[in-house]
Design an enzyme around this catalytic site. Structure first.
Site, mmCIF file in Angstrom:
data_model
loop_
_atom_site.group_PDB
_atom_site.id
_atom_site.type_symbol
_atom_site.label_atom_id
_atom_site.label_comp_id
_atom_site.label_asym_id
_atom_site.label_seq_id
_atom_site.Cartn_x
_atom_site.Cartn_y
_atom_site.Cartn_z
ATOM 1 N N ASP A 2 38.693 34.611 31.910
ATOM 2 C CA ASP A 2 39.447 35.262 32.980
ATOM 3 C C ASP A 2 38.589 35.508 34.230
ATOM 4 O OD1 ASP A 2 40.863 37.237 34.547
ATOM 5 O OD2 ASP A 2 42.037 37.711 32.768
ATOM 6 N N SER A 50 43.891 35.194 36.752
ATOM 7 C CA SER A 50 44.559 35.798 35.601
ATOM 8 C C SER A 50 46.080 35.672 35.735
ATOM 9 C CB SER A 50 44.106 37.252 35.449
ATOM 10 O OG SER A 50 44.378 37.729 34.152
#
Length: 262
Positions: A151, A39
């Protein structure tokens, strides 16, 4: 002397703290042997591994053009990943690869279709980078090599696994999401953020226990994951926390790794 293996967590705006950590490590001249990022940690790690100085990365990520692209994610809108990709290409090149990086890097994403964590260490850099930070709902998944990437923090928000396999590394978990028991829970948004935090923390705790060292600046609990306007403060917190623990890090790097197993 051994080298540091950094596992950089996700954390949205709090991930700016990673740049403060990297800045301090550079000033301390502590060697970094490998970075694994997810991320916001993937973005910080990729630009650093490509040779950008931490303060330069900070300027890029807080640039008006970049903030405009990310702003929809803070408002639960839809992020235009095609525009994000063009911005990455502007700084990293049209077809950057893992092999061309200055520091070994692993990017971590979630394959939504297979329901598993996937690791990228070779080949084209941009598709895994986009996928590693593609927050579900606010970003379209990234389809790459038959996988549907979102993610990586969904399943692994502190990617220590690629680092633990390397005997010469001191594995440092850089976690920018300390628990805040005082967090307000009066609005639906605050309840949603807290729920997501608790869900993700379940995959972090066992990985923190596997680290040789943890950098988790406690002051970050005062900041929300959407606090990009307070980026300078967040950078400084990561920087100061790392400098304060410099001697501990130096001692770990100087230890005999064989002796440490007794």
């Amino acid at each position: 002397m051994r080298k540091l293996g950094l596992a950089l967590s996700g954390g949205a705006a709090r991930g700016i703290a990673h740049l403060g950590v990297l800045q301090a490590l550079d000033e301390l001249r502590l060697p970094i042997g490998h970075i694994a990022g997810v991320s916001s940690g993937a973005i910080a790690g990729a630009f650093y591994a490509a040779g950008f100085a931490p303060r330069e990365i900070f300027r890029l990520l807080t640039d008006t053009r970049f903030v405009r692209l990310l702003r929809p994610s803070f408002r639960l809108g839809l992020v235009r990943l095609d525009l994000v990709e063009k911005l990455y290409q502007h700084y990293l090149g049209n077809e950057p690869t893992f092999e061309a990086l200055h520091t070994p890097l692993t990017l971590v994403a979630t394959d939504l279709a297979a329901g598993q964590t996937v690791y990228f260490q070779q080949g084209p850099l941009l598709p895994p980078l986009l996928g590693a930070a593609a927050v579900p709902i606010v970003c379209r998944p990234v389809e790459w090599q038959g996988q549907v990437l979102v993610d990586g923090g969904v399943m692994n928000n502190l990617p220590v696994e690629p680092l633990l396999a390397q005997a010469n590394l001191v594995v440092v978990g850089v976690h920018c999401n300390p628990m805040s028991p005082e967090a307000p829970l009066t609005t639906l948004r605050e309840v949603g953020e807290r729920t997501a935090y608790l869900a993700i923390s379940m995959n972090v705790q066992p990985r923190l226990a596997q680290c040789h060292f943890i950098l988790e600046p406690p002051a970050l609990h005062r900041y929300r994951v959407t606090d990009l306007r307070r980026a300078s403060e967040i950078f400084d917190i990561g920087y100061a926390h790392t400098l304060a623990r410099a001697e501990e890090l130096r001692r770990l790097l100087e230890e005999d790794p064989v002796a440490g197993q007794d």
